[in-house]
Design a protein around this motif. Structure first.
Motif, PDB file in Angstrom:
ATOM      1  N   ILE A 191       5.857  93.764 -28.738  1.00  0.00           N
ATOM      2  CA  ILE A 191       4.788  94.761 -28.749  1.00  0.00           C
ATOM      3  C   ILE A 191       3.461  94.081 -29.027  1.00  0.00           C
ATOM      4  N   LEU A 192       2.463  94.426 -28.229  1.00  0.00           N
ATOM      5  CA  LEU A 192       1.086  94.047 -28.505  1.00  0.00           C
ATOM      6  C   LEU A 192       0.292  95.324 -28.746  1.00  0.00           C
ATOM      7  N   LEU A 193      -0.270  95.476 -29.937  1.00  0.00           N
ATOM      8  CA  LEU A 193      -1.152  96.598 -30.214  1.00  0.00           C
ATOM      9  C   LEU A 193      -2.586  96.089 -30.203  1.00  0.00           C
ATOM     10  N   ALA A 195      -6.632  96.835 -30.669  1.00  0.00           N
ATOM     11  CA  ALA A 195      -7.583  97.734 -31.327  1.00  0.00           C
ATOM     12  C   ALA A 195      -8.932  97.047 -31.413  1.00  0.00           C
ATOM     13  N   PHE A 196      -9.943  97.698 -30.873  1.00  0.00           N
ATOM     14  CA  PHE A 196     -11.287  97.137 -30.858  1.00  0.00           C
ATOM     15  C   PHE A 196     -12.279  98.188 -31.351  1.00  0.00           C
ATOM     16  N   GLY A 197     -13.186  97.794 -32.229  1.00  0.00           N
ATOM     17  CA  GLY A 197     -14.219  98.696 -32.716  1.00  0.00           C
ATOM     18  C   GLY A 197     -13.970  99.159 -34.142  1.00  0.00           C
ATOM     19  N   GLU A 198     -15.059  99.386 -34.874  1.00  0.00           N
ATOM     20  CA  GLU A 198     -14.963  99.720 -36.296  1.00  0.00           C
ATOM     21  C   GLU A 198     -14.283 101.056 -36.551  1.00  0.00           C
ATOM     22  N   GLU A 199     -14.304 101.972 -35.561  1.00  0.00           N
ATOM     23  CA  GLU A 199     -13.676 103.276 -35.763  1.00  0.00           C
ATOM     24  C   GLU A 199     -12.157 103.173 -35.874  1.00  0.00           C
ATOM     25  N   LYS A 200     -11.587 102.014 -35.490  1.00  0.00           N
ATOM     26  CA  LYS A 200     -10.138 101.813 -35.584  1.00  0.00           C
ATOM     27  C   LYS A 200      -9.734 101.096 -36.872  1.00  0.00           C
ATOM     28  N   ALA A 201     -10.695 100.652 -37.666  1.00  0.00           N
ATOM     29  CA  ALA A 201     -10.394  99.786 -38.808  1.00  0.00           C
ATOM     30  C   ALA A 201      -9.495 100.455 -39.847  1.00  0.00           C
ATOM     31  N   GLN A 202      -9.750 101.721 -40.162  1.00  0.00           N
ATOM     32  CA  GLN A 202      -8.950 102.401 -41.181  1.00  0.00           C
ATOM     33  C   GLN A 202      -7.509 102.581 -40.720  1.00  0.00           C
ATOM     34  N   ALA A 203      -7.329 103.009 -39.478  1.00  0.00           N
ATOM     35  CA  ALA A 203      -5.969 103.184 -38.954  1.00  0.00           C
ATOM     36  C   ALA A 203      -5.229 101.852 -38.925  1.00  0.00           C
ATOM     37  N   VAL A 204      -5.920 100.787 -38.576  1.00  0.00           N
ATOM     38  CA  VAL A 204      -5.296  99.466 -38.511  1.00  0.00           C
ATOM     39  C   VAL A 204      -4.812  99.008 -39.885  1.00  0.00           C
ATOM     40  N   VAL A 205      -5.673  99.090 -40.887  1.00  0.00           N
ATOM     41  CA  VAL A 205      -5.278  98.593 -42.213  1.00  0.00           C
ATOM     42  C   VAL A 205      -4.140  99.424 -42.793  1.00  0.00           C
ATOM     43  N   GLU A 206      -4.124 100.724 -42.521  1.00  0.00           N
ATOM     44  CA  GLU A 206      -3.019 101.552 -43.012  1.00  0.00           C
ATOM     45  C   GLU A 206      -1.737 101.264 -42.259  1.00  0.00           C
ATOM     46  N   LEU A 223       8.477  98.012 -38.768  1.00  0.00           N
ATOM     47  CA  LEU A 223       9.930  97.848 -38.662  1.00  0.00           C
ATOM     48  C   LEU A 223      10.336  97.013 -37.452  1.00  0.00           C
ATOM     49  N   HIS A 224       9.368  96.678 -36.580  1.00  0.00           N
ATOM     50  CA  HIS A 224       9.693  95.937 -35.361  1.00  0.00           C
ATOM     51  C   HIS A 224       9.657  94.434 -35.624  1.00  0.00           C
ATOM     52  N   PRO A 225      10.606  93.668 -35.072  1.00  0.00           N
ATOM     53  CA  PRO A 225      10.672  92.237 -35.375  1.00  0.00           C
ATOM     54  C   PRO A 225       9.651  91.375 -34.630  1.00  0.00           C
ATOM     55  N   ASN A 226       8.988  91.922 -33.605  1.00  0.00           N
ATOM     56  CA  ASN A 226       8.089  91.080 -32.802  1.00  0.00           C
ATOM     57  C   ASN A 226       6.882  91.897 -32.348  1.00  0.00           C
ATOM     58  N   VAL A 227       5.983  92.165 -33.277  1.00  0.00           N
ATOM     59  CA  VAL A 227       4.779  92.944 -32.971  1.00  0.00           C
ATOM     60  C   VAL A 227       3.549  92.151 -33.384  1.00  0.00           C
ATOM     61  N   THR A 228       2.547  92.181 -32.521  1.00  0.00           N
ATOM     62  CA  THR A 228       1.283  91.502 -32.791  1.00  0.00           C
ATOM     63  C   THR A 228       0.137  92.498 -32.676  1.00  0.00           C
ATOM     64  N   PHE A 229      -0.709  92.547 -33.694  1.00  0.00           N
ATOM     65  CA  PHE A 229      -1.945  93.313 -33.645  1.00  0.00           C
ATOM     66  C   PHE A 229      -3.051  92.394 -33.116  1.00  0.00           C
ATOM     67  N   VAL A 230      -3.653  92.800 -32.016  1.00  0.00           N
ATOM     68  CA  VAL A 230      -4.734  92.030 -31.389  1.00  0.00           C
ATOM     69  C   VAL A 230      -6.030  92.787 -31.656  1.00  0.00           C
ATOM     70  N   LEU A 231      -6.904  92.202 -32.478  1.00  0.00           N
ATOM     71  CA  LEU A 231      -8.054  92.922 -33.011  1.00  0.00           C
ATOM     72  C   LEU A 231      -9.347  92.159 -32.769  1.00  0.00           C
ATOM     73  N   ASP A 232     -10.446  92.899 -32.638  1.00  0.00           N
ATOM     74  CA  ASP A 232     -11.743  92.252 -32.773  1.00  0.00           C
ATOM     75  C   ASP A 232     -12.151  92.316 -34.244  1.00  0.00           C
ATOM     76  N   GLU A 233     -13.235  91.662 -34.584  1.00  0.00           N
ATOM     77  CA  GLU A 233     -13.617  91.576 -35.988  1.00  0.00           C
ATOM     78  C   GLU A 233     -13.945  92.938 -36.583  1.00  0.00           C
ATOM     79  N   ALA A 234     -14.477  93.849 -35.752  1.00  0.00           N
ATOM     80  CA  ALA A 234     -14.817  95.183 -36.248  1.00  0.00           C
ATOM     81  C   ALA A 234     -13.562  95.959 -36.624  1.00  0.00           C
ATOM     82  N   ALA A 235     -12.545  95.923 -35.767  1.00  0.00           N
ATOM     83  CA  ALA A 235     -11.299  96.636 -36.062  1.00  0.00           C
ATOM     84  C   ALA A 235     -10.543  95.996 -37.215  1.00  0.00           C
ATOM     85  N   ALA A 236     -10.788  94.705 -37.428  1.00  0.00           N
ATOM     86  CA  ALA A 236     -10.097  93.976 -38.508  1.00  0.00           C
ATOM     87  C   ALA A 236     -10.885  93.966 -39.805  1.00  0.00           C
TER      88      ALA A 236
END
Length: 247
Positions: A191-193, A195-206, A223-236
């Motif tokens: 899975i690749l998730l 997320a780009f932009g500051e409006e996604k930051a809260q959902a990402v950290v939770e 719960l997934h064994p192979n998931v990567t969050f792909v973020l820009d600095e704003a979303a992160a």
């Protein structure tokens, strides 16, 4: 869970496209789980560029996450129309092997069952996800319980508001959708998730650090064994702030 942070959305899209390229090259018949909305558009642009450089999509099967209820495939705001515009019409994919739920099906429950059979017959090698500001993935909205298989969902008000920009008036935004269930998403091999932009930051950290709970569907990805969050600095931003405070 792996976290990749990039300075801009395009860099994250290039990284994601490279991951997908390796799957296409290394699988005899690769199956891609695809998403719609503004987030994956830079990724599809990069995949089109890779095709122009020789990446072959002729053996690829795609399975999309969702579709609006009550909209036909040729409607300008349908997800079939979206995928043709941003990817399918620009690569050498067999469009008979590009699967998207039929939002205008006469029997929606039967359509959900048909779609689950498609997913079962075509195990997904890599699933691309976005994340809603309320933590939804696909159109699996926050609820007291979450459904595992393809189902009809009433869209949350915040989701309808977010999607209104794609329609001429807010009243045209569909209130229901067909969505792949969480079990099907979790059965994807990778899975690749995005997320780009500051409006996604809260959902990402939770989703990354919060409890696994139905009120934030993306948290189940823990719960997934192979998931990567792909973020820009704003979303992160909140992830980075949390790590800084811990340090």
């Amino acid at each position: 869970m792996d976290i990749r942070i990039f300075s801009a959305a395009r860099e994250g899209a290039i990284y994601s496209a490279t991951v997908i390229e390796q799957i296409i090259k290394n699988r005899a018949y690769p199956v891609l789980g695809l998403a719609t909305g503004s987030t994956p558009i830079p990724l599809y642009y990069e995949l089109i560029r890779m095709h122009q450089w020789g990446l072959d999509f002729s053996r690829v099967t795609t399975i999309n996450l969702d579709e609006y209820v009550g909209i036909s495939a040729d409607h300008p705001q349908s997800y079939r129309y979206f995928m043709k515009r941003y990817l399918f019409d620009h690569v050498n994919i067999d469009q008979s092997r590009t699967y998207i739920p039929r939002g205008d099906a006469e029997d929606l429950e039967q359509e959900c069952q048909r779609y689950d059979q498609i997913i079962q017959l075509n195990p997904i090698d890599i699933q691309i996800l976005g994340i809603g500001i309320n933590g939804h993935i696909g159109f699996n909205e926050p609820d007291v319980s979450l459904k595992s298989k393809t189902h009809i969902v009433k869209l949350a008000h915040v989701t309808i508001q977010a999607n209104a920009r794609f329609f001429e008036s807010p009243g045209e935004v569909p209130e229901h959708a067909i969505t792949m269930g969480l079990q099907s998403i979790l059965l994807s091999k990778q899975i690749l998730l995005l997320a780009f932009g500051e409006e996604k930051a809260q959902a990402v950290v939770e989703a990354v650090y919060g409890d696994v709970r139905t009120s934030l569907p993306a948290s189940i990805l823990q719960l997934h064994p192979n998931v990567t969050f792909v973020l820009d600095e704003a979303a992160a931003a909140l992830l980075l702030k949390r790590e800084k405070n811990r340090g």
